[in-house]
Design a protein around this motif. Structure first.
Motif, PDB file in Angstrom:
ATOM      1  N   GLN A 247       0.816  -1.208   0.000  1.00 46.75           N
ATOM      2  CA  GLN A 247       0.000   0.000   0.000  1.00 46.75           C
ATOM      3  C   GLN A 247       0.857   1.270   0.000  1.00 46.75           C
ATOM      4  OE1 GLN A 247      -3.603   0.293   2.171  1.00 46.75           O
ATOM      5  NE2 GLN A 247      -3.776  -1.910   2.552  1.00 46.75           N
ATOM      6  N   VAL A 248       1.970   1.254   0.739  1.00 43.77           N
ATOM      7  CA  VAL A 248       2.855   2.421   0.747  1.00 43.77           C
ATOM      8  C   VAL A 248       3.404   2.697  -0.650  1.00 43.77           C
ATOM      9  CG1 VAL A 248       5.059   3.317   1.610  1.00 43.77           C
ATOM     10  CG2 VAL A 248       3.478   2.206   3.183  1.00 43.77           C
ATOM     11  N   SER A 249       3.683   1.653  -1.396  1.00 50.77           N
ATOM     12  CA  SER A 249       4.215   1.829  -2.752  1.00 50.77           C
ATOM     13  C   SER A 249       3.182   2.417  -3.708  1.00 50.77           C
ATOM     14  CB  SER A 249       4.716   0.494  -3.301  1.00 50.77           C
ATOM     15  OG  SER A 249       3.641  -0.410  -3.510  1.00 50.77           O
ATOM     16  N   LYS A 250       1.898   2.326  -3.346  1.00 50.84           N
ATOM     17  CA  LYS A 250       0.831   2.815  -4.225  1.00 50.84           C
ATOM     18  C   LYS A 250       0.272   4.167  -3.785  1.00 50.84           C
ATOM     19  CE  LYS A 250      -0.779  -1.828  -5.527  1.00 50.84           C
ATOM     20  NZ  LYS A 250      -1.913  -2.782  -5.462  1.00 50.84           N
ATOM     21  N   ILE A 251       0.317   4.471  -2.491  1.00 51.12           N
ATOM     22  CA  ILE A 251      -0.315   5.688  -1.963  1.00 51.12           C
ATOM     23  C   ILE A 251       0.768   6.732  -1.708  1.00 51.12           C
ATOM     24  CG2 ILE A 251      -1.771   6.654  -0.141  1.00 51.12           C
ATOM     25  CD1 ILE A 251      -2.782   3.787   0.391  1.00 51.12           C
ATOM     26  N   PRO A 252       0.780   7.853  -2.463  1.00 51.95           N
ATOM     27  CA  PRO A 252       1.876   8.842  -2.353  1.00 51.95           C
ATOM     28  C   PRO A 252       2.082   9.412  -0.950  1.00 51.95           C
ATOM     29  CG  PRO A 252       0.583   9.236  -4.323  1.00 51.95           C
ATOM     30  CD  PRO A 252      -0.157   8.190  -3.545  1.00 51.95           C
ATOM     31  N   GLY A 253       1.006   9.591  -0.183  1.00 50.12           N
ATOM     32  CA  GLY A 253       1.140  10.226   1.129  1.00 50.12           C
ATOM     33  C   GLY A 253       1.204   9.259   2.300  1.00 50.12           C
ATOM     34  N   SER A 254       1.392   7.991   2.038  1.00 48.23           N
ATOM     35  CA  SER A 254       1.336   6.995   3.119  1.00 48.23           C
ATOM     36  C   SER A 254       2.684   6.820   3.815  1.00 48.23           C
ATOM     37  CB  SER A 254       0.867   5.656   2.555  1.00 48.23           C
ATOM     38  OG  SER A 254       1.770   5.214   1.542  1.00 48.23           O
ATOM     39  N   LEU A 255       2.627   6.265   5.030  1.00 49.07           N
ATOM     40  CA  LEU A 255       3.845   5.867   5.743  1.00 49.07           C
ATOM     41  C   LEU A 255       3.528   4.685   6.637  1.00 49.07           C
ATOM     42  CD1 LEU A 255       4.884   8.146   8.745  1.00 49.07           C
ATOM     43  CD2 LEU A 255       2.539   8.006   7.886  1.00 49.07           C
ATOM     44  N   TYR A 256       4.594   3.972   7.045  1.00 52.05           N
ATOM     45  CA  TYR A 256       4.436   2.753   7.840  1.00 52.05           C
ATOM     46  C   TYR A 256       5.704   2.565   8.665  1.00 52.05           C
ATOM     47  CZ  TYR A 256       4.024  -2.290   8.836  1.00 52.05           C
ATOM     48  OH  TYR A 256       3.954  -3.528   9.451  1.00 52.05           O
ATOM     49  N   TYR A 257       5.583   1.979   9.839  1.00 54.98           N
ATOM     50  CA  TYR A 257       6.759   1.693  10.665  1.00 54.98           C
ATOM     51  C   TYR A 257       6.798   0.202  10.986  1.00 54.98           C
ATOM     52  CZ  TYR A 257       3.488   1.544  14.595  1.00 54.98           C
ATOM     53  OH  TYR A 257       2.440   1.223  15.426  1.00 54.98           O
ATOM     54  N   ALA A 258       7.996  -0.334  11.055  1.00 57.00           N
ATOM     55  CA  ALA A 258       8.178  -1.761  11.341  1.00 57.00           C
ATOM     56  C   ALA A 258       9.651  -2.014  11.634  1.00 57.00           C
ATOM     57  CB  ALA A 258       7.712  -2.617  10.158  1.00 57.00           C
ATOM     58  N   SER A 259       9.983  -3.264  11.872  1.00 56.96           N
ATOM     59  CA  SER A 259      11.379  -3.662  12.073  1.00 56.96           C
ATOM     60  C   SER A 259      12.240  -3.155  10.922  1.00 56.96           C
ATOM     61  CB  SER A 259      11.477  -5.187  12.153  1.00 56.96           C
ATOM     62  OG  SER A 259      12.807  -5.625  11.936  1.00 56.96           O
ATOM     63  N   ALA A 260      13.358  -2.510  11.252  1.00 53.53           N
ATOM     64  CA  ALA A 260      14.248  -1.993  10.212  1.00 53.53           C
ATOM     65  C   ALA A 260      14.685  -3.106   9.266  1.00 53.53           C
ATOM     66  CB  ALA A 260      15.468  -1.328  10.854  1.00 53.53           C
ATOM     67  N   ARG A 261      14.941  -4.269   9.811  1.00 60.12           N
ATOM     68  CA  ARG A 261      15.391  -5.394   8.981  1.00 60.12           C
ATOM     69  C   ARG A 261      14.326  -5.800   7.975  1.00 60.12           C
ATOM     70  NH1 ARG A 261      16.398  -8.419   5.907  1.00 60.12           N
ATOM     71  NH2 ARG A 261      17.928 -10.103   5.795  1.00 60.12           N
TER      72      ARG A 261
END
Length: 358
Positions: A247-261
């Motif tokens: 979804q982040v790759s499709k939505i220009p204003g999106s963001l997400y947090y998760a394990s850096a790895r």
């Protein structure tokens, strides 16, 4: 004639005596010179012997030995069920496979939950229910989990084996220098809703998140009661990191947090620098940013040094959750944690993209 002969015989004897004396003299000279040389060189010989002896002692096996999987004692012969956090996936792939090769007596079997997606919470719940021998968690135990264990006649111990960074990713087209931890939290609380409020374009923010009670990664303090935190109404809940990245790759204003790895090496998203202040932003990746058109030939690498030295602002600890019940579950949980804490285990954990604890 007789006189001549009598004169020749003494002459020949004199020559013989002369040569004999000369030879003896040379021998004595050589012996004397050799003795002098031995005496003069004796200190060097002693120093040389001492140097060799010291060198031999320094390479003696009695010197400290780097610990490895083979050096861990009390590893039981057992077939083990374990499970838990998705953040641990690289460790299961890289480190656990090495353990299986070096210590085949410990047979490790990863178990998915019967209902829902794997997570720290589901793994701990399965451990409490007797479905697992130990659990892998990317968060500390909660008071309710400790209480439930006591109700069931045992206790739970958390053994830290590494540290992970929490990374924030956005759409690659978004132009923003980074976020402070406060700004990130305000975005998810609904107090910041447009990227122009944090130095970006005039574009609505679409935050993606797992449910806090089930999430392996959180951006709020563990000292806060997550059940009392109300996320903003514009937060879009997802069930997995895979879905969030899509979804982040499709939505220009999106963001997400998760394990850096889990997210930093991905090609379809862009990791953002984070900081406690806007003037001290730290990248979750090493060196310069790898753009999507360079990926997958190149990938962003985890900034493990910043995670380990504490300069990166949001981290979470990785724990082996051990059931203290004086049974096989406790024995295998402790053995697994000890294996990960060896030098060999810690190096493998860092190769998997995490920071070690030793």
């Amino acid at each position: 004639m007789d006189n001549t002969n009598r004169r020749k015989i003494p002459f020949n004897g004199e020559i013989a005596l002369f040569l004999r004396g000369l030879i003896i003299g040379k021998i004595l000279t050589i012996l004397v010179l050799g003795g002098v040389a031995w005496w003069l060189l004796r200190p060097y010989t002693l120093v040389r012997k001492n140097t060799v002896a010291t060198s031999s002692q320094n390479s003696n096996p009695a010197s400290p030995v780097v610990s490895n999987f083979q050096s861990v004692a009390n590893v039981p012969v057992a077939s083990v069920n374990y499970g838990g956090s998705t953040a641990w996936a690289p460790i299961r792939q890289l480190v656990d496979s090495q353990i299986q090769s070096d210590r085949p007596e410990l047979q490790l079997h990863y178990q998915d939950p019967n209902n829902g997606n794997p997570s720290s919470s589901s793994g701990i719940r399965m451990l409490l229910d007797g479905q697992l021998d130990f659990a892998q968690s990317s968060r500390p135990l909660t008071e309710s989990e400790h209480s439930l264990a006591k109700q069931r006649g045992f206790t739970l111990e958390q053994r830290q084996i590494g540290t992970d960074g929490i990374a924030v990713v956005v759409n690659p087209s978004l132009q923003v220098p980074g976020l402070t931890v406060d700004q990130l939290q305000q975005i998810y609380l609904g107090q910041i809703t447009n990227w122009k409020q944090v130095g970006g374009p005039d574009l609505p923010i679409t935050p993606l998140s797992e449910r806090l009670e089930k999430a392996d990664s959180v951006i709020f303090s563990r000292n806060q009661n997550l059940q009392n935190i109300q996320l903003g109404s514009h937060v879009k809940f997802i069930s997995s990191t895979t879905e969030a990245l899509r979804q982040v790759s499709k939505i220009p204003g999106s963001l997400y947090y998760a394990s850096a790895r889990a997210v930093v090496p991905q090609c379809t998203v862009k990791p953002l620098p984070l900081g406690l202040t806007s003037t001290e932003l730290i990248s979750p990746y090493r060196d310069s940013l790898v753009t999507p058109d360079q990926c997958p030939r190149q990938r962003n690498q985890i900034n493990t040094e910043a995670i380990k030295n504490g300069s990166y602002p949001i981290t979470t600890n990785l724990f082996v959750i051990i059931k203290q019940n004086n049974g096989q579950a406790q024995q295998v949980g402790e053995a697994y944690a000890q294996l990960l804490l060896t030098d060999q285990g810690q190096k493998a954990i860092e190769r998997a993209g995490f920071a070690g604890v030793r």
